[in-house]
Design a protein around this motif. Sequence first.
Motif, PDB file in Angstrom:
ATOM      1  N   VAL A   1       0.856  -1.182   0.000  1.00 30.74           N
ATOM      2  CA  VAL A   1       0.000   0.000   0.000  1.00 30.74           C
ATOM      3  C   VAL A   1       0.892   1.232   0.000  1.00 30.74           C
ATOM      4  CG1 VAL A   1      -0.224  -0.046   2.527  1.00 30.74           C
ATOM      5  CG2 VAL A   1      -1.889   1.219   1.180  1.00 30.74           C
ATOM      6  N   ILE A   2       0.575   2.178  -0.885  1.00 34.74           N
ATOM      7  CA  ILE A   2       1.331   3.417  -0.990  1.00 34.74           C
ATOM      8  C   ILE A   2       0.356   4.588  -0.859  1.00 34.74           C
ATOM      9  CG2 ILE A   2       3.146   2.386  -2.412  1.00 34.74           C
ATOM     10  CD1 ILE A   2       1.837   3.638  -4.879  1.00 34.74           C
ATOM     11  N   SER A   3       0.898   5.770  -0.668  1.00 35.75           N
ATOM     12  CA  SER A   3       0.070   6.970  -0.517  1.00 35.75           C
ATOM     13  C   SER A   3      -0.236   7.562  -1.895  1.00 35.75           C
ATOM     14  CB  SER A   3       0.803   7.994   0.347  1.00 35.75           C
ATOM     15  OG  SER A   3       1.908   8.527  -0.371  1.00 35.75           O
ATOM     16  N   PRO A   4      -1.252   8.440  -1.981  1.00 30.82           N
ATOM     17  CA  PRO A   4      -1.538   9.112  -3.256  1.00 30.82           C
ATOM     18  C   PRO A   4      -0.337   9.897  -3.788  1.00 30.82           C
ATOM     19  CG  PRO A   4      -3.401   9.352  -1.768  1.00 30.82           C
ATOM     20  CD  PRO A   4      -2.285   8.746  -0.958  1.00 30.82           C
ATOM     21  N   VAL A   5       0.398  10.538  -2.892  1.00 27.19           N
ATOM     22  CA  VAL A   5       1.581  11.291  -3.331  1.00 27.19           C
ATOM     23  C   VAL A   5       2.626  10.347  -3.923  1.00 27.19           C
ATOM     24  CG1 VAL A   5       3.521  12.712  -2.555  1.00 27.19           C
ATOM     25  CG2 VAL A   5       1.219  13.173  -1.705  1.00 27.19           C
ATOM     26  N   GLN A   6       2.834   9.220  -3.277  1.00 23.95           N
ATOM     27  CA  GLN A   6       3.798   8.250  -3.793  1.00 23.95           C
ATOM     28  C   GLN A   6       3.353   7.700  -5.145  1.00 23.95           C
ATOM     29  OE1 GLN A   6       3.723   5.645  -0.407  1.00 23.95           O
ATOM     30  NE2 GLN A   6       5.614   6.458   0.453  1.00 23.95           N
ATOM     31  N   LEU A   7       2.042   7.527  -5.311  1.00 25.93           N
ATOM     32  CA  LEU A   7       1.527   7.059  -6.599  1.00 25.93           C
ATOM     33  C   LEU A   7       1.900   8.026  -7.705  1.00 25.93           C
ATOM     34  CD1 LEU A   7      -0.156   5.194  -8.368  1.00 25.93           C
ATOM     35  CD2 LEU A   7      -2.199   6.473  -7.657  1.00 25.93           C
ATOM     36  N   MET A   8       1.757   9.324  -7.452  1.00 24.29           N
ATOM     37  CA  MET A   8       2.115  10.306  -8.461  1.00 24.29           C
ATOM     38  C   MET A   8       3.610  10.263  -8.756  1.00 24.29           C
ATOM     39  SD  MET A   8      -0.687  11.615  -9.365  1.00 24.29           S
ATOM     40  CE  MET A   8      -0.072  12.964 -10.362  1.00 24.29           C
ATOM     41  N   GLU A   9       4.417  10.084  -7.709  1.00 21.94           N
ATOM     42  CA  GLU A   9       5.868  10.048  -7.904  1.00 21.94           C
ATOM     43  C   GLU A   9       6.298   8.808  -8.683  1.00 21.94           C
ATOM     44  OE1 GLU A   9       7.221  10.252  -3.903  1.00 21.94           O
ATOM     45  OE2 GLU A   9       7.118  12.450  -3.781  1.00 21.94           O
ATOM     46  N   LEU A  10       5.583   7.718  -8.489  1.00 22.91           N
ATOM     47  CA  LEU A  10       5.939   6.463  -9.155  1.00 22.91           C
ATOM     48  C   LEU A  10       5.248   6.294 -10.502  1.00 22.91           C
ATOM     49  CD1 LEU A  10       5.834   4.019  -6.094  1.00 22.91           C
ATOM     50  CD2 LEU A  10       7.877   4.802  -7.294  1.00 22.91           C
ATOM     51  N   ALA A  11       4.365   7.219 -10.844  1.00 24.94           N
ATOM     52  CA  ALA A  11       3.595   7.084 -12.076  1.00 24.94           C
ATOM     53  C   ALA A  11       4.468   6.863 -13.315  1.00 24.94           C
ATOM     54  CB  ALA A  11       2.695   8.310 -12.268  1.00 24.94           C
ATOM     55  N   PRO A  12       5.574   7.617 -13.497  1.00 26.46           N
ATOM     56  CA  PRO A  12       6.402   7.360 -14.680  1.00 26.46           C
ATOM     57  C   PRO A  12       6.954   5.938 -14.723  1.00 26.46           C
ATOM     58  CG  PRO A  12       6.944   9.486 -13.715  1.00 26.46           C
ATOM     59  CD  PRO A  12       6.053   8.796 -12.737  1.00 26.46           C
ATOM     60  N   ALA A  13       7.334   5.410 -13.550  1.00 26.10           N
ATOM     61  CA  ALA A  13       7.859   4.041 -13.515  1.00 26.10           C
ATOM     62  C   ALA A  13       6.764   3.030 -13.834  1.00 26.10           C
ATOM     63  CB  ALA A  13       8.459   3.747 -12.139  1.00 26.10           C
ATOM     64  N   PHE A  14       5.553   3.280 -13.313  1.00 20.01           N
ATOM     65  CA  PHE A  14       4.436   2.384 -13.622  1.00 20.01           C
ATOM     66  C   PHE A  14       4.117   2.434 -15.121  1.00 20.01           C
ATOM     67  CE2 PHE A  14       2.957   2.882  -9.033  1.00 20.01           C
ATOM     68  CZ  PHE A  14       3.292   1.572  -8.697  1.00 20.01           C
ATOM     69  N   ALA A  15       4.123   3.633 -15.683  1.00 20.32           N
ATOM     70  CA  ALA A  15       3.832   3.773 -17.107  1.00 20.32           C
ATOM     71  C   ALA A  15       4.870   3.057 -17.960  1.00 20.32           C
ATOM     72  CB  ALA A  15       3.763   5.258 -17.481  1.00 20.32           C
ATOM     73  N   ALA A  16       6.131   3.227 -17.602  1.00 22.67           N
ATOM     74  CA  ALA A  16       7.199   2.560 -18.352  1.00 22.67           C
ATOM     75  C   ALA A  16       7.072   1.055 -18.262  1.00 22.67           C
ATOM     76  CB  ALA A  16       8.559   3.022 -17.831  1.00 22.67           C
ATOM     77  N   GLN A  17       6.613   0.566 -17.107  1.00 21.31           N
ATOM     78  CA  GLN A  17       6.498  -0.875 -16.906  1.00 21.31           C
ATOM     79  C   GLN A  17       5.496  -1.500 -17.863  1.00 21.31           C
ATOM     80  OE1 GLN A  17       8.393  -2.759 -14.851  1.00 21.31           O
ATOM     81  NE2 GLN A  17       7.373  -4.527 -15.800  1.00 21.31           N
ATOM     82  N   ILE A  18       4.403  -0.776 -18.163  1.00 27.28           N
ATOM     83  CA  ILE A  18       3.388  -1.334 -19.042  1.00 27.28           C
ATOM     84  C   ILE A  18       3.519  -0.799 -20.473  1.00 27.28           C
ATOM     85  CG2 ILE A  18       1.767  -1.739 -17.172  1.00 27.28           C
ATOM     86  CD1 ILE A  18       0.277   0.786 -17.956  1.00 27.28           C
ATOM     87  N   GLY A  19       4.604  -0.096 -20.732  1.00 32.05           N
ATOM     88  CA  GLY A  19       4.887   0.349 -22.089  1.00 32.05           C
ATOM     89  C   GLY A  19       4.140   1.580 -22.551  1.00 32.05           C
ATOM     90  N   VAL A  20       3.700   2.401 -21.605  1.00 34.81           N
ATOM     91  CA  VAL A  20       2.986   3.629 -21.952  1.00 34.81           C
ATOM     92  C   VAL A  20       3.959   4.797 -22.013  1.00 34.81           C
ATOM     93  CG1 VAL A  20       1.231   5.267 -21.192  1.00 34.81           C
ATOM     94  CG2 VAL A  20       0.826   2.822 -20.940  1.00 34.81           C
ATOM     95  N   ARG A  21       3.892   5.548 -23.102  1.00 34.93           N
ATOM     96  CA  ARG A  21       4.697   6.759 -23.205  1.00 34.93           C
ATOM     97  C   ARG A  21       3.867   7.950 -22.755  1.00 34.93           C
ATOM     98  NH1 ARG A  21       7.338   7.693 -28.868  1.00 34.93           N
ATOM     99  NH2 ARG A  21       5.166   7.485 -29.507  1.00 34.93           N
ATOM    100  N   VAL A  22       4.483   8.798 -21.962  1.00 35.91           N
ATOM    101  CA  VAL A  22       3.805  10.001 -21.489  1.00 35.91           C
ATOM    102  C   VAL A  22       4.497  11.203 -22.122  1.00 35.91           C
ATOM    103  CG1 VAL A  22       3.148  11.353 -19.476  1.00 35.91           C
ATOM    104  CG2 VAL A  22       3.236   8.857 -19.316  1.00 35.91           C
ATOM    105  N   GLU A  23       3.761  11.923 -22.940  1.00 34.71           N
ATOM    106  CA  GLU A  23       4.318  13.079 -23.640  1.00 34.71           C
ATOM    107  C   GLU A  23       3.393  14.276 -23.509  1.00 34.71           C
ATOM    108  OE1 GLU A  23       4.997  12.048 -27.668  1.00 34.71           O
ATOM    109  OE2 GLU A  23       6.513  10.524 -27.243  1.00 34.71           O
ATOM    110  N   ALA A  24       3.973  15.450 -23.447  1.00 32.90           N
ATOM    111  CA  ALA A  24       3.177  16.682 -23.363  1.00 32.90           C
ATOM    112  C   ALA A  24       2.592  17.010 -24.722  1.00 32.90           C
ATOM    113  CB  ALA A  24       4.057  17.813 -22.857  1.00 32.90           C
TER     114      ALA A  24
END
Length: 227
Positions: A204-227
Amino acid sequence: MAVSGRKKSGTGVTAARRPEVRLPPLVPYDGDGLEPDGDYDGVRFDGADLTDASGRGARFMDCALDGCALDRAELVRARFIDAVLTGVRGVGTDLVEASLRDVEVVDARLGGVQMHGAVLERVVVRGGKIDYLNLREARLKDVVFEGCVLAEPDFGGAHLVRVEFRDCVLKRADFSGARMDSVDLRAVAELDIARGVDRLAGAVISPVQLMELAPAFAAQIGVRVEA
């Protein structure tokens, strides 16, 4: 030995059972080093220099180790039961396949500790700093890391059940292949996961930690995040 009860948090995570070690009157240790398969019962090691000591398979029950030097101490398959380790220090301490049950580790200063395949049950690690802690393939049950710094800890392939990280710093942690059940990371002061973000199921992680880890989670499932 008494053990504090368990309770669930608001998220349903079961809290770790903490040891409450009450040591009996202890006898000062007056030996030289350690003995393989030695049996130490009710002994206080006060400032003992255990550098390069060979205590493979030794048993420490109702013992206190205060300010001991553990550089390169060989404690493979050693057993610590109802023990308190305060201010221990050293590099390269070998605790491979050791067993710690109802143990408190306070203000340790350790580096390169080898605990591959170790078993930790009802253990609190409070304060201090441990660099390059190797807990690969270890089993941790009812373990609390509190107010300490863990630099590049390796939990690869470990099984963590009811493990809490509270007000501590995790730098470059490796959770590759780990299995988790009721692992609480919400109160980590600094969470830095180098590998194994995909193994956080059961944590279990906090909402803030979820935001901080979001890029790693996205990379894990192959999602690119671009502006």
